[in-house]
Enzyme design. Sequence first.
Site, short mmCIF file in Angstrom:
data_model
loop_
_atom_site.label_atom_id
_atom_site.label_comp_id
_atom_site.label_asym_id
_atom_site.label_seq_id
_atom_site.Cartn_x
_atom_site.Cartn_y
_atom_site.Cartn_z
N ARG A 105 0.84 -1.19 0.00
CA ARG A 105 0.00 0.00 0.00
C ARG A 105 0.88 1.24 0.00
O ARG A 105 1.70 1.43 0.89
CB ARG A 105 -0.91 -0.01 1.23
CG ARG A 105 -1.91 1.13 1.27
CD ARG A 105 -2.87 0.95 2.42
NE ARG A 105 -2.20 1.06 3.71
CZ ARG A 105 -2.78 0.79 4.88
NH1 ARG A 105 -4.03 0.36 4.89
NH2 ARG A 105 -2.12 0.93 6.01
N THR A 109 -0.76 7.66 -1.00
CA THR A 109 -2.06 7.58 -1.68
C THR A 109 -2.94 6.44 -1.16
O THR A 109 -4.14 6.42 -1.42
CB THR A 109 -1.86 7.37 -3.18
OG1 THR A 109 -1.25 6.08 -3.41
CG2 THR A 109 -0.97 8.46 -3.76
N ASP A 201 -0.28 -3.75 12.66
CA ASP A 201 0.23 -4.18 11.37
C ASP A 201 0.49 -5.69 11.43
O ASP A 201 1.42 -6.15 12.10
CB ASP A 201 1.53 -3.43 11.04
CG ASP A 201 2.03 -3.73 9.64
OD1 ASP A 201 2.27 -4.91 9.33
OD2 ASP A 201 2.18 -2.78 8.86
N ASP A 204 4.08 -6.92 10.37
CA ASP A 204 5.11 -6.64 11.38
C ASP A 204 4.97 -7.57 12.58
O ASP A 204 5.97 -8.05 13.13
CB ASP A 204 5.03 -5.18 11.83
CG ASP A 204 5.60 -4.23 10.80
OD1 ASP A 204 6.38 -4.67 9.94
OD2 ASP A 204 5.26 -3.03 10.85
#
Length: 210
Positions: A105, A109, A201, A204
């Site tokens: 990602r 944006t 996340d 992670d």
Amino acid sequence: MTENVVVVGHPLVQHKLTLMRSKDISTGQFRALLREIAPLMLYEATRDLPLTETEIETPLARMRAPVLAGKKLCFVPILRAGLGFVDSMLDLIPSARVGHIGIYRDPTTFNAVEYYLKLPEDISQRIVILVDPMLATGHSAAAAIGRLKELGAESIKFMCLVAAPAGIAAVHAEHPAVPIYVAAIDDRLNDHAYIVPGLGDAGDRLFGTK
């Protein structure tokens, strides 16, 4: 229930998801829990696999018994966090093939950027189960589904742990016929497009990179 969305409310799924959400568990615990929860969700996602009958002989008698009708499967993790699903899914269905889609990602944006793609040649003949722990903006999942369709996949399901309403809406705006299997639909996205309350996340936490 949102149309074409299946929330897997099984107590074991919900319990394990709660453990995964906690910021206090280790990388190893997070990885183990994802491995445990994946086949429980796959059980729901494969509930409608077609069956046929075959003749077998038990120790006592001959009989006709149900077996899978031969429709092949392909598991496709969205890299990198989707990898955490695959091993235990293969334990449940070892004959499945595995493809990979690398998408990240864009931090500015939030658009999906593809960087890797490798799928079985006969993808058009397989039921594809696309997996990624989080469905946040929906851009990565929608892009991955679009690429699968471009390459001939006709039967696609998407499986994730936690989704935001915006992510579900984004996927179904582009691919309304693709069912989504999810353990929880959370409240919202924050300003950084993370799911709240979410679980952080997933990549992670899975690989210990932060």
